[in-house]
Design an enzyme around this catalytic site. Sequence first.
Site, PDB file in Angstrom:
ATOM      1  N   LYS A 120      26.220  -4.666  -3.833  1.00 22.28           N
ATOM      2  CA  LYS A 120      27.850  -5.050  -4.116  1.00 22.28           C
ATOM      3  C   LYS A 120      28.488  -4.279  -3.056  1.00 22.28           C
ATOM      4  O   LYS A 120      29.058  -4.226  -3.153  1.00 22.28           O
ATOM      5  CB  LYS A 120      28.624  -4.220  -5.467  1.00 22.28           C
ATOM      6  CG  LYS A 120      27.588  -4.277  -6.492  1.00 22.28           C
ATOM      7  CD  LYS A 120      28.631  -3.797  -8.263  1.00 22.28           C
ATOM      8  CE  LYS A 120      27.472  -3.798  -9.278  1.00 22.28           C
ATOM      9  NZ  LYS A 120      27.570  -2.932 -10.077  1.00 22.28           N
ATOM     10  N   ARG A 144      11.162   4.154   2.671  1.00 23.40           N
ATOM     11  CA  ARG A 144      11.442   3.698   3.460  1.00 23.40           C
ATOM     12  C   ARG A 144      12.374   2.601   4.039  1.00 23.40           C
ATOM     13  O   ARG A 144      13.319   2.139   3.107  1.00 23.40           O
ATOM     14  CB  ARG A 144       9.656   2.369   3.185  1.00 23.40           C
ATOM     15  CG  ARG A 144      10.117   0.949   4.195  1.00 23.40           C
ATOM     16  CD  ARG A 144       8.685   0.254   4.017  1.00 23.40           C
ATOM     17  NE  ARG A 144       7.401   0.889   4.757  1.00 23.40           N
ATOM     18  CZ  ARG A 144       6.144   0.796   4.769  1.00 23.40           C
ATOM     19  NH1 ARG A 144       5.667  -0.346   4.038  1.00 23.40           N
ATOM     20  NH2 ARG A 144       4.976   1.069   4.543  1.00 23.40           N
ATOM     21  N   ARG A 177       0.673  -1.092  -0.292  1.00 22.22           N
ATOM     22  CA  ARG A 177      -0.086   0.057  -0.584  1.00 22.22           C
ATOM     23  C   ARG A 177       0.742   1.202  -0.213  1.00 22.22           C
ATOM     24  O   ARG A 177       0.511   2.065  -1.144  1.00 22.22           O
ATOM     25  CB  ARG A 177      -1.043   0.026   0.974  1.00 22.22           C
ATOM     26  CG  ARG A 177      -2.332  -0.611   0.987  1.00 22.22           C
ATOM     27  CD  ARG A 177      -2.751  -1.225   2.184  1.00 22.22           C
ATOM     28  NE  ARG A 177      -1.638  -2.458   2.719  1.00 22.22           N
ATOM     29  CZ  ARG A 177      -1.634  -4.047   2.480  1.00 22.22           C
ATOM     30  NH1 ARG A 177      -3.177  -3.584   2.103  1.00 22.22           N
ATOM     31  NH2 ARG A 177      -1.086  -4.768   2.943  1.00 22.22           N
ATOM     32  N   THR A 178       2.174   1.265   1.210  1.00 20.08           N
ATOM     33  CA  THR A 178       2.482   2.417   1.108  1.00 20.08           C
ATOM     34  C   THR A 178       3.446   3.173  -0.524  1.00 20.08           C
ATOM     35  O   THR A 178       3.393   4.144  -0.696  1.00 20.08           O
ATOM     36  CB  THR A 178       3.686   2.145   1.736  1.00 20.08           C
ATOM     37  OG1 THR A 178       2.672   2.217   3.500  1.00 20.08           O
ATOM     38  CG2 THR A 178       4.610   3.489   2.601  1.00 20.08           C
ATOM     39  N   HIS A 217       5.813   6.276  11.606  1.00 14.22           N
ATOM     40  CA  HIS A 217       5.548   6.893   9.862  1.00 14.22           C
ATOM     41  C   HIS A 217       4.464   7.705   9.573  1.00 14.22           C
ATOM     42  O   HIS A 217       3.477   7.143   9.845  1.00 14.22           O
ATOM     43  CB  HIS A 217       5.242   5.112   9.552  1.00 14.22           C
ATOM     44  CG  HIS A 217       4.382   4.263   8.435  1.00 14.22           C
ATOM     45  ND1 HIS A 217       3.823   5.669   7.221  1.00 14.22           N
ATOM     46  CD2 HIS A 217       4.163   3.479   8.186  1.00 14.22           C
ATOM     47  CE1 HIS A 217       3.747   4.547   6.181  1.00 14.22           C
ATOM     48  NE2 HIS A 217       3.696   3.370   7.239  1.00 14.22           N
TER      49      HIS A 217
HETATM   50  C1  NCD Z   1       2.504  -0.861   8.211  1.00 11.42           C
HETATM   51  C2  NCD Z   1       4.351  -0.154   8.004  1.00 11.42           C
HETATM   52  O1  NCD Z   1       4.427  -0.514   7.440  1.00 11.42           O
HETATM   53  O2  NCD Z   1       4.163   0.376   9.908  1.00 11.42           O
HETATM   54  N1  NCD Z   1       1.918  -1.049   7.251  1.00 11.42           N
HETATM   55  C3  NCD Z   1       1.671  -0.218   6.087  1.00 11.42           C
HETATM   56  O3  NCD Z   1       2.210   0.670   5.992  1.00 11.42           O
HETATM   57  N2  NCD Z   1       0.206   0.393   5.951  1.00 11.42           N
HETATM   58  C4  NCD Z   1       1.954  -1.442   9.429  1.00 11.42           C
HETATM   59  C5  NCD Z   1       2.125  -2.915   9.692  1.00 11.42           C
HETATM   60  O4  NCD Z   1       2.924  -3.089   8.563  1.00 11.42           O
HETATM   61  O5  NCD Z   1       1.895  -3.468  10.330  1.00 11.42           O
END
Ligand code: NCD
Length: 358
Positions: free
Chosen positions: A118, A139, A89-90, A172
Amino acid sequence: MNRLTDVSWEDFSSLPLEEKSPYLSRGDGDGTPYHTLFAQQFDRPLLERLCALANRIRFINKSCEGAMFLKSVLAHKRAMLYFSQPSSRTFLSHLAACQILGLTTGSVRDAATSSEFKGESNEDSVRTFSSYFDMIIMRSPKQGLAEKMAWELSNSSRPIPILNAGSGKDQHPTQALLDIYTLIRSFEMKGGVDGRTVVFCGDLLRGRTVRSLSYLLTKFDGVKQIFVAPKELQVPDDVIAVLKEKGVEHSLSSDLKAAVKVADAVYMTRIQDEWDESKGESAKIDTSHFKFGAEELALLGPDGVIMHPLPRRDEISTVCDHDPRAMYWRQMRNGMWIRAALIAAVFGYEKTIMECGY
Ligand code: NCD
């Protein structure tokens, strides 16, 4: 004005989060972020502005002409999606948000396909991306990496904004934005978010979305927070310290049913066993009482909402999926609109969109 070029990494990194915020803003005087790293960068007026901008974008996008206009807004910019942790999703919602605004994108989703394999450092990879792109959406499992890269890039010859799409167990911020946007929309015609009771349930110790959302909820008046978890996975002390400092009413519990009875919103989370220090550690914890099913659904008020950052395992039963109070599907789509709003604001196009004729 506070600038990242005027502060050493050592001095900057040792500041409390709220004091870091001015260094991360665009410098417009209204708190609009340049780098987006923490929930602490958002105050109530900024949250409301971004939600209004997201509503405006979703409205404009309904017509073909409007959608074409939005696609022209950032057609001259490129964004790099650098995801070295799993994501559906993100990743996709940031990608779709970029597409709505016309940004072209590149991506790395697996370090094994980049020069990190590498032996290149994350720092060198990010410097490399900044040579080709105008924004990095990243991320990482490393807690402070986005922050370090923001400082590095701002002190380089090619400063570009960093957007933190999840850092370690820590923060997040854009998930918290979409959660707030979902709450605001859910309670829009029902008296608003102020004064509500929000219940967090699941792995509150390692869920980064919980830390970011708990903080953003402190920007609303009289929102009570209840944390329901097995004792091994209860919310960490730093989250509670913030609530105490801000005088926010809160409690810790292990009784989900009792909490649901008084809840306006229930925010379920999965067990984050990827952070287990020894294999199978989480599996030894009894989590059977921390699941939302038909019985909990029957206890939730008619205006209550069920949320989840997703992915879910079995902590929300599929029997809830078609209930009008299940907001987890809408959260995903809200995420796309609010991320588009944030990206537009970061590049200074909030007014262009708010005041366009569509
Ligand atoms: C969350 C995350 O990655 O922190 N997911 C997300 O970004 N929607 C929650 C999770 O992974 O449980």
